[in-house]
Write a protein that holds these residues in place. Structure first.
Motif, short mmCIF file in Angstrom:
data_model
loop_
_atom_site.label_atom_id
_atom_site.label_comp_id
_atom_site.label_asym_id
_atom_site.label_seq_id
_atom_site.Cartn_x
_atom_site.Cartn_y
_atom_site.Cartn_z
N VAL A 14 0.83 -1.21 0.00
CA VAL A 14 0.00 0.00 0.00
C VAL A 14 0.87 1.27 0.00
CG1 VAL A 14 -1.70 1.33 1.33
CG2 VAL A 14 -2.06 -1.12 0.92
N ARG A 25 -3.12 7.15 2.43
CA ARG A 25 -3.38 5.76 2.77
C ARG A 25 -4.88 5.47 2.75
NH1 ARG A 25 -0.74 1.79 5.88
NH2 ARG A 25 -2.14 0.54 7.14
N TYR A 29 -7.01 2.74 0.36
CA TYR A 29 -7.91 1.72 0.90
C TYR A 29 -9.34 1.93 0.43
CZ TYR A 29 -4.49 -0.72 3.72
OH TYR A 29 -3.42 -1.49 4.12
N SER A 39 -6.88 -6.00 -5.33
CA SER A 39 -5.81 -6.33 -4.39
C SER A 39 -6.03 -7.73 -3.84
CB SER A 39 -5.77 -5.32 -3.25
OG SER A 39 -6.92 -5.46 -2.44
N ARG A 46 -1.74 -6.48 2.78
CA ARG A 46 -2.47 -6.20 1.56
C ARG A 46 -1.47 -5.94 0.44
NH1 ARG A 46 -7.60 -6.95 -0.02
NH2 ARG A 46 -8.16 -6.55 2.11
#
Length: 65
Positions: A14, A25, A29, A39, A46
């Motif tokens: 990430v 971030r 997500y 993903s 992740r």
């Protein structure tokens, strides 16, 4: 005879995607949760396939054209 490691990165973390897209971030997500960016997980980590990131960027470029 050992197998040579790959010469390119196939799966990004990430933070690497954050840097590549210049996004926070939480935004990365959000893209993952909304399935705009594919993903997968390995344990609790992740990962985003480099091809998925390229596809995501290509689709955004096409939309903008």
């Amino acid at each position: 005879m050992s197998k040579a490691p790959p010469t390119s990165i196939d799966a990004l973390r990430v933070p690497e995607v954050m840097t590549a897209l210049r996004l926070s971030r939480s935004k990365v997500y959000d893209l993952i949760r909304s399935r705009q960016l594919e993903s997968f997980t390995i344990g609790r980590s992740r990962r985003i396939a480099a091809d998925s990131l390229r596809t995501f960027m290509s689709e955004r470029i096409e939309e903008a054209a």
